[in-house]
Design a protein around this motif. Structure first.
Motif, short mmCIF file in Angstrom:
data_model
loop_
_atom_site.label_atom_id
_atom_site.label_comp_id
_atom_site.label_asym_id
_atom_site.label_seq_id
_atom_site.Cartn_x
_atom_site.Cartn_y
_atom_site.Cartn_z
N MET A 111 0.86 -1.19 0.00
CA MET A 111 0.00 0.00 0.00
C MET A 111 0.90 1.24 0.00
N PRO A 112 1.35 1.68 -1.17
CA PRO A 112 2.35 2.76 -1.24
C PRO A 112 1.95 4.07 -0.56
N LYS A 113 0.68 4.37 -0.42
CA LYS A 113 0.26 5.62 0.23
C LYS A 113 0.16 5.49 1.75
N ALA A 114 0.45 4.32 2.26
CA ALA A 114 0.33 4.08 3.69
C ALA A 114 1.35 4.89 4.47
N GLN A 115 0.92 5.43 5.60
CA GLN A 115 1.79 6.11 6.55
C GLN A 115 1.94 5.17 7.75
N VAL A 116 2.91 4.29 7.66
CA VAL A 116 3.05 3.27 8.69
C VAL A 116 3.86 3.81 9.87
N PRO A 117 3.55 3.32 11.06
CA PRO A 117 4.32 3.74 12.23
C PRO A 117 5.67 3.02 12.25
N SER A 118 6.51 3.43 13.18
CA SER A 118 7.80 2.78 13.38
C SER A 118 7.89 2.31 14.83
N PHE A 119 8.41 1.12 15.02
CA PHE A 119 8.61 0.54 16.34
C PHE A 119 10.07 0.10 16.45
N SER A 120 10.70 0.49 17.54
CA SER A 120 12.08 0.06 17.79
C SER A 120 12.15 -0.59 19.16
N LEU A 121 12.67 -1.81 19.18
CA LEU A 121 12.87 -2.51 20.45
C LEU A 121 14.15 -1.95 21.06
#
Length: 181
Positions: A111-121
């Motif tokens: 889904m190229p228009k997606a604004q995905v979150p970022s998670f860092s362990l």
């Protein structure tokens, strides 16, 4: 947000209150099948309206509904077309958390228009994790708490999720859990 989120809210309402409750939601908000297209991106305000109406119907405040929906989302996603993404993300709780960004990268590719979150362990010790969450969207921290709780359920763990720090760039979560690995 995305139609897949709308579909998840729809199914949660149907599962808990029945189809008529969802039909009443659609009538009240003036929405229909076009707002449920999985890969479509919709204005965040529409998604918030849908969740707020679901909260009212479920007799929950908005924050509690976001937590419940986050927890529900994990089950909904694993039963649906995102199940394979989840299966490849990790076979145990720590590896799944560590690979959340990889899963979101796969979603963003689809889904190229997606604004995905970022998670860092950030920290991973027996029974305790610290996870940094970054998103362009404000106000979804309670949803993230529910997601982590749903993942604890997925991996048959007991635990709690707390926000331990907030900056304007990120939110830090602490996940305390029974240690099985």
């Amino acid at each position: 947000m995305y139609g897949m989120i709308h579909k998840g809210v729809r199914q949660m309402v149907i599962d808990q209150l029945g189809g008529e409750a969802w039909q009443a939601t659609e009538r009240k908000l003036g929405i229909g099948p076009t707002e449920l297209v999985t890969g479509m991106v919709y204005e965040d305000s529409l998604t918030i309206e849908i969740i707020a109406e679901a909260a009212a119907r479920l007799n929950l405040d908005m924050e509690d509904c976001l937590v419940e929906f986050g927890r529900y989302w994990i089950k909904f996603a694993e039963r649906g077309s995102f199940g394979s993404f989840m299966d490849f993300t990790g076979q145990d709780f720590p590896s799944f958390i560590a690979n959340l960004d990889r899963m979101h990268l796969a979603v963003a590719t689809a889904m190229p228009k997606a604004q995905v979150p970022s998670f860092s362990l950030i920290k991973n010790s027996p029974g305790r994790m610290e996870v940094e969450y970054r998103s362009d969207r404000a106000g979804l921290e309670k949803f993230v708490i529910g997601l982590f709780q749903g993942l604890l359920d997925r991996f048959q763990r007991q635990g709690t999720v707390n926000i331990i720090g907030v900056t304007n760039q990120a939110t830090m979560f602490e996940i305390l859990h029974d240690h099985k690995d």
